[in-house]
Scaffold this motif. Structure first.
Motif, mmCIF file in Angstrom:
data_model
loop_
_atom_site.group_PDB
_atom_site.id
_atom_site.type_symbol
_atom_site.label_atom_id
_atom_site.label_comp_id
_atom_site.label_asym_id
_atom_site.label_seq_id
_atom_site.Cartn_x
_atom_site.Cartn_y
_atom_site.Cartn_z
ATOM 1 N N ARG A 213 61.512 -13.667 20.939
ATOM 2 C CA ARG A 213 61.303 -12.221 20.886
ATOM 3 C C ARG A 213 61.941 -11.652 19.631
ATOM 4 O O ARG A 213 63.038 -12.034 19.257
ATOM 5 N N VAL A 244 49.794 -6.486 14.308
ATOM 6 C CA VAL A 244 49.399 -6.620 15.717
ATOM 7 C C VAL A 244 48.141 -7.492 15.823
ATOM 8 O O VAL A 244 48.077 -8.433 16.629
ATOM 9 N N GLU A 248 47.642 -11.411 17.234
ATOM 10 C CA GLU A 248 46.680 -11.650 18.313
ATOM 11 C C GLU A 248 45.737 -12.795 17.924
ATOM 12 O O GLU A 248 45.488 -13.713 18.709
ATOM 13 N N VAL A 257 50.647 -17.208 23.900
ATOM 14 C CA VAL A 257 50.374 -15.782 24.064
ATOM 15 C C VAL A 257 51.359 -15.022 23.184
ATOM 16 O O VAL A 257 52.512 -15.407 23.049
ATOM 17 N N VAL A 258 50.864 -13.955 22.563
ATOM 18 C CA VAL A 258 51.739 -13.085 21.765
ATOM 19 C C VAL A 258 51.456 -11.652 22.203
ATOM 20 O O VAL A 258 50.288 -11.258 22.324
ATOM 21 N N THR A 259 52.495 -10.910 22.455
ATOM 22 C CA THR A 259 52.341 -9.546 22.949
ATOM 23 C C THR A 259 53.180 -8.577 22.118
ATOM 24 O O THR A 259 54.351 -8.829 21.869
ATOM 25 N N VAL A 260 52.540 -7.494 21.668
ATOM 26 C CA VAL A 260 53.301 -6.360 21.124
ATOM 27 C C VAL A 260 53.237 -5.294 22.218
ATOM 28 O O VAL A 260 52.214 -4.643 22.405
ATOM 29 N N GLY A 261 54.309 -5.193 22.973
ATOM 30 C CA GLY A 261 54.293 -4.330 24.157
ATOM 31 C C GLY A 261 54.937 -2.982 23.924
ATOM 32 O O GLY A 261 54.707 -2.024 24.644
ATOM 33 N N ARG A 262 55.759 -2.921 22.870
ATOM 34 C CA ARG A 262 56.496 -1.699 22.571
ATOM 35 C C ARG A 262 56.234 -1.389 21.110
ATOM 36 O O ARG A 262 56.292 -2.288 20.261
ATOM 37 N N LEU A 263 55.881 -0.142 20.827
ATOM 38 C CA LEU A 263 55.637 0.255 19.440
ATOM 39 C C LEU A 263 55.910 1.748 19.343
ATOM 40 O O LEU A 263 55.328 2.539 20.077
ATOM 41 N N SER A 280 57.989 -4.489 19.119
ATOM 42 C CA SER A 280 58.476 -5.752 19.673
ATOM 43 C C SER A 280 57.395 -6.814 19.508
ATOM 44 O O SER A 280 56.208 -6.514 19.516
ATOM 45 N N ASP A 282 56.623 -10.574 21.306
ATOM 46 C CA ASP A 282 57.012 -11.542 22.331
ATOM 47 C C ASP A 282 56.027 -12.709 22.223
ATOM 48 O O ASP A 282 54.838 -12.554 22.448
#
Lengths: 413, 413
Positions: A213, A244, A248, A257-263, A280, A282
């Motif tokens: 992370r 982003v 992806e 898996v890659v996640t941008v959950g907070r921006l 972020s 992840d």
């Protein structure tokens, strides 16, 4: 009562503990979580198990083996939940372990190795700031005194919380002493949609994903949304948008898996060009080499996009956890056991972390999954079909016999 | 005192009114803004001007023309600021108008048309929720009673604020009566970097950009960042990122600017796939057909990206303002006047809105820009070089003579 319906009854009973409108909140060393440990102890005693407890509250319910010198096979999961938890994450693996031992009792099947149903404490890290707390202490990855010194948001230390009559340790139980281990098996709901989409009811976990992370900051140049021409902008949000999408794409091309959950955009006004975007990242993969590759993509993309757009990128690593492959021999033994139910199995990675990650440091470890309806997880509505819950216990019982046989043969063969 | 340094002196004096650490805050009908109108009146009287005031507080300082029947040429800007305003936005055009009239006095140049230096109230909309308030009322675009009924965040109506002794209308001034208008000219700082980058000191505004604002919502599907495979995600942020980049590309290919300045991700947790992203879109162009095209791009891209990603897009229009081309004859007259200073001029669009937008509804209107250092605007640090401020006044005075000549000839020729 038929064994298979017992797992449903017990899960229903546990689901009342910590229940509120949004789901189940059963954090470590709260009265609700203590009540769950009490239920575990009561069921274990009723089943004729021998109970022990360690200093952080992990509970072990032993079904004796026929070989007095054989090391134990551990089987279990955790009883705590996230703040908006459901009825199955963790609880299913604990109840399933007890029920599997009772299935062997009912069928009068003896094992060489003692079988210890285990209820780990604090897997979710929802109260004290350490995930897999109980299993990490058990495996020696976290010192017991270090764990007991952890404080919650209210400033209460775990040691004090465990000394409390309301939420603390069970009374009058013998202390678990360190001893060699033969294996660890954990039954769990998938928490994702892979098995449901594949139409499969039993999953053998290949590996628990490694995770990295980061917090990334893009710093561009603010300005009036009406007066700065597009060609000379250094828009931090447009730069972040490219990252982003690049992440992806990189994840789609790999087993990851890659996640941008907070921006968060600053200043964040309709008529102002974004000066700064903090987001972020992840990344998870069962293969650490893939995580290395993804980190290189992040590195190269921020460098390229940053240079092209005159936007400065910086990043701070927040978490780094290596992938944990599950033990191959155990996986095969579980597969044989599961096959005895007549159901096919599929290999599936675990994107979420589990106690098996920690226990894998001190014993061969493996996991068995049942499907999650709609892949829902960490929400009050998480569900698994009753038939699948019962099937998982049946498969686990058979798997324990296969593991016992395999390990017995290996040790004595 | 030499005329040209007077503009600097007066701007410096106004800059003390409403000053605080972050810049200048001089909202309509506050004591600081009232003090600025007082200064305007005092300077106008000292220059021999005849003062009038209308019901919302716009001030008009007349330099008489030689033809008693000729309609007036208005020249001015506004005295209020945004909350973190600077010393030049608005104030420069007001002070510059007074100084230009005094330049003509000093040079004993008579005009056929009366020249009215005007100080519009409430252009920024920073207290009462209407931009270009004074000029909109003047042009009949907003009814005076409707304007007086507007309330600020504290619930105070503009009518009451203007009746207040501290921040209200100036006392003892005759009422401005409606009358025909010959033209309107506004001197302003560019608020952008185009002229500075081109190395040009005088800009003739081609058009005030039209503007369309939207709030867009992308609704995808949330999920666990570790357990939902990339291939089946409906990530609202990834979808929004595509729209951000598509709009940027579309603007780069046209005479336009598009800004996504606000973007909020929900639930906004590191380990949760974004379920919902709400973002603003601000499109501006001097050409309404370009705005139509950009809106079509937004439409097509959200449809295409939404279908491909299984993300639902919705959008709400928040603001729609047509482009206002500046009057061609006035632009040419200003160009001739500006040329008399020996400086070259450049055509430049105005991305920001101005009072000239409203006045253009009732009279030919045009604008003259001087550069903004670094393009900075709506910040305490907004700056324009002293030489450029003085040059602008000189060019404006010459432009007024050219406009008077052109209009006189046209009316009588």
């Amino acid at each position: 009562m038929h064994d298979s319906s017992r797992v449903l009854e017990r899960l229903h009973e546990l689901a009342q503990l910590g229940r509120y409108e949004a789901g189940i909140d059963r954090a470590l060393a709260t009265p609700a979580e203590r009540a769950a440990r009490d239920r575990f102890a009561a069921w274990a005693r009723a089943g004729g198990r021998t109970l022990t407890q360690d200093r952080v509250g992990n509970l072990f319910a032993r079904r004796a083996g026929s070989d007095p010198g054989a090391p134990a096979i551990l089987v279990g999961s955790h009883l705590d939940t996230v703040k908006t938890g459901g009825a199955y994450d963790g609880a299913y693996g604990v109840v399933g372990a007890l029920c599997a031992l009772e299935t062997l009792d009912a069928r009068k099947i003896a094992t060489l190795h003692p079988l210890d149903a285990v209820a780990w404490v604090g897997e979710e890290g929802s109260r004290f700031p350490l995930g897999c707390l109980g299993s990490a202490v058990f495996a020696g990855l976290t010192g017991v005194d270090e764990a007991l010194a952890l404080v919650d948001d209210a400033g209460i230390a775990l040691g004090d919380a465990l000394a409390d009559a309301e939420g603390g340790l069970l009374r009058g139980l013998p202390q678990r002493e360190p001893e060699p281990l033969a294996a660890y098996v954990e039954l769990h709901v998938e928490q994702g949609p892979i098995m449901e989409r594949a139409g499969m009811r039993l999953g053998i976990v290949t590996a628990i994903a490694g995770q990295r992370r980061f917090r990334v900051v893009a710093s561009g140049t603010s300005g009036h949304a009406g007066t700065v021409p597009m060609s000379i902008r250094a828009d931090a949000l447009a730069a972040a948008a490219e990252i982003v999408l690049a992440l992806e794409k990189a994840a789609l091309e790999r087993e990851a898996v890659v996640t941008v959950g907070r921006l968060v955009v600053e200043p964040g006004a309709t008529n102002v060009i974004p000066a700064r975007v903090t987001f972020s990242v992840d990344m998870r993969s069962p293969d650490d080499a893939v995580l290395d590759a993804l980190e290189r993509v992040l590195d190269e993309e921020t460098r390229e996009v940053g240079a092209r757009r005159d936007v400065r990128f910086s990043r701070v690593p927040l978490e780094r956890r290596a992938a944990t492959p599950m033990n191959r021999d155990l996986r095969e033994a579980i597969r044989r056991g599961a096959a005895s139910t007549g159901e096919r199995t599929m290999d599936v990675p675990s994107g979420a972390g589990h106690d098996a990650m920690c226990v894998a440091a001190v014993a061969p470890a493996a996991m068995l999954f049942v499907p999650s309806i709609g892949g829902a997880s960490h929400v009050g509505e998480e569900r698994t079909a009753d038939d699948d819950l019962e099937l998982g216990v049946e498969a686990l019982a058979a798997a324990l016999v296969e593991i016992d046989r395999m390990l017995g043969g290996a040790e004595r063969g």
